[in-house]
Write an enzyme that holds these catalytic residues in place. Structure first.
Site, PDB file in Angstrom:
ATOM      1  N   GLN A  88      52.778   7.811  59.306  1.00 58.39           N
ATOM      2  CA  GLN A  88      52.512   9.193  59.703  1.00 58.39           C
ATOM      3  C   GLN A  88      53.683  10.101  59.333  1.00 58.39           C
ATOM      4  O   GLN A  88      53.595  11.312  59.488  1.00 58.39           O
ATOM      5  CB  GLN A  88      52.289   9.256  61.218  1.00 58.39           C
ATOM      6  CG  GLN A  88      51.104   8.429  61.693  1.00 58.39           C
ATOM      7  CD  GLN A  88      51.029   8.370  63.211  1.00 58.39           C
ATOM      8  OE1 GLN A  88      50.577   9.310  63.854  1.00 58.39           O
ATOM      9  NE2 GLN A  88      51.501   7.271  63.789  1.00 58.39           N
ATOM     10  N   HIS A 106      50.062  11.919  56.381  1.00 61.59           N
ATOM     11  CA  HIS A 106      50.280  13.340  56.648  1.00 61.59           C
ATOM     12  C   HIS A 106      50.998  14.066  55.517  1.00 61.59           C
ATOM     13  O   HIS A 106      51.518  15.160  55.715  1.00 61.59           O
ATOM     14  CB  HIS A 106      51.056  13.502  57.961  1.00 61.59           C
ATOM     15  CG  HIS A 106      50.299  13.000  59.149  1.00 61.59           C
ATOM     16  ND1 HIS A 106      50.906  12.605  60.325  1.00 61.59           N
ATOM     17  CD2 HIS A 106      48.959  12.821  59.335  1.00 61.59           C
ATOM     18  CE1 HIS A 106      49.970  12.193  61.188  1.00 61.59           C
ATOM     19  NE2 HIS A 106      48.797  12.312  60.601  1.00 61.59           N
ATOM     20  N   GLY A 177      57.128   2.709  66.363  1.00 62.83           N
ATOM     21  CA  GLY A 177      57.620   4.060  66.606  1.00 62.83           C
ATOM     22  C   GLY A 177      56.584   5.152  66.643  1.00 62.83           C
ATOM     23  O   GLY A 177      56.829   6.256  66.165  1.00 62.83           O
TER      24      GLY A 177
END
Length: 235
Positions: A88, A106, A177
């Site tokens: 991401q 993204h 994470g």
């Protein structure tokens, strides 16, 4: 012998040890820049120069940032496994660390593209130091304004299908994470085969809702060291 497949899904916590602030934490970047102005299509239409200046600033902050041990250990998995990294994050630290198959959900901070069609590969290009700025009014090859190659909020996530296909083929899924609250990325866990073990590396209390998740409650680097031990790998 064919290698088993690992898919690694990473979020902002993957890069914290490299000195990159997350957007959502208390001291994150959204504290100083309104989301609506720098990370939405409407914000881009209202003030493209402001948006480009924001991402110009981010590129300069990322310049010289190095992968941490977590990134290197993820890349090291390729010695023993067929590895897909689904991130991401918009930084390129996985690639710098040596990962060879990275799916950016993204977008990519160091790339710019057409504002008419951000995913037209003919007009996507990588900016390299020292030329990391998009100048006011600068155009892409199709004549439209040049914009960051970033998926803004409420825009489609074109790479999500490729990511879901990778997770469906996984023998092992590793999640590092991420708060697992941002969709559609958070939904990728549900594509994992029923016999696929899932390892979550995150120091926080992350609500997953899937029973077969093993939570290693550490940061990216220490958590990956623990996972190497679980997988029987000598780092």
């Amino acid at each position: 012998m064919e290698k088993r497949k690992i898919v690694v899904l990473t979020g902002a916590g993957m890069s914290v040890e490299s000195g990159l602030r997350t957007f959502r934490d208390a001291d994150g970047l959204w504290e100083n820049y309104p989301v609506s102005r720098v990370a939405t299509h409407e914000g881009w239409l209202n003030d493209p120069e402001y948006v480009n200046n924001f991402y110009n600033m981010l590129r300069k902050k990322c310049q010289g940032t190095q992968p941490n041990e977590g990134h290197r250990l993820v890349a090291g998995l390729e010695r023993w496994y067929d590895v897909d990294v689904v991130t991401q994050n918009v930084d390129n630290l996985h690639e710098v660390a040596g990962s060879t198959n990275v799916i950016h959900l993204h977008g990519e901070l160091m790339k710019v593209c057409s504002s008419r069609d951000p995913w037209d590969v003919r007009y996507i290009r990588t900016l390299e130091a020292p030329n990391l700025d998009v100048a006011p009014g600068e155009k892409a090859g199709d004549g439209s304004l040049l914009r960051p190659h970033i998926v803004f909020f409420n825009e489609a996530v074109p790479m999500i299908e490729k990511a879901a296909e990778a997770v469906q083929m996984a023998d092992i899924l590793i999640v590092i994470g991420t708060s697992l609250v941002v969709y559609p990325a958070a939904g990728l866990l549900h594509y994992a085969p029923s016999n696929c073990p899932i390892y979550l590396i995150d120091p926080g209390d992350v609500k997953v809702g899937i029973s077969r998740v093993t939570h290693i409650q550490k940061g990216a680097s220490e958590g990956m060291k623990d996972l190497y031990g679980i997988l029987g790998i000598k780092s």
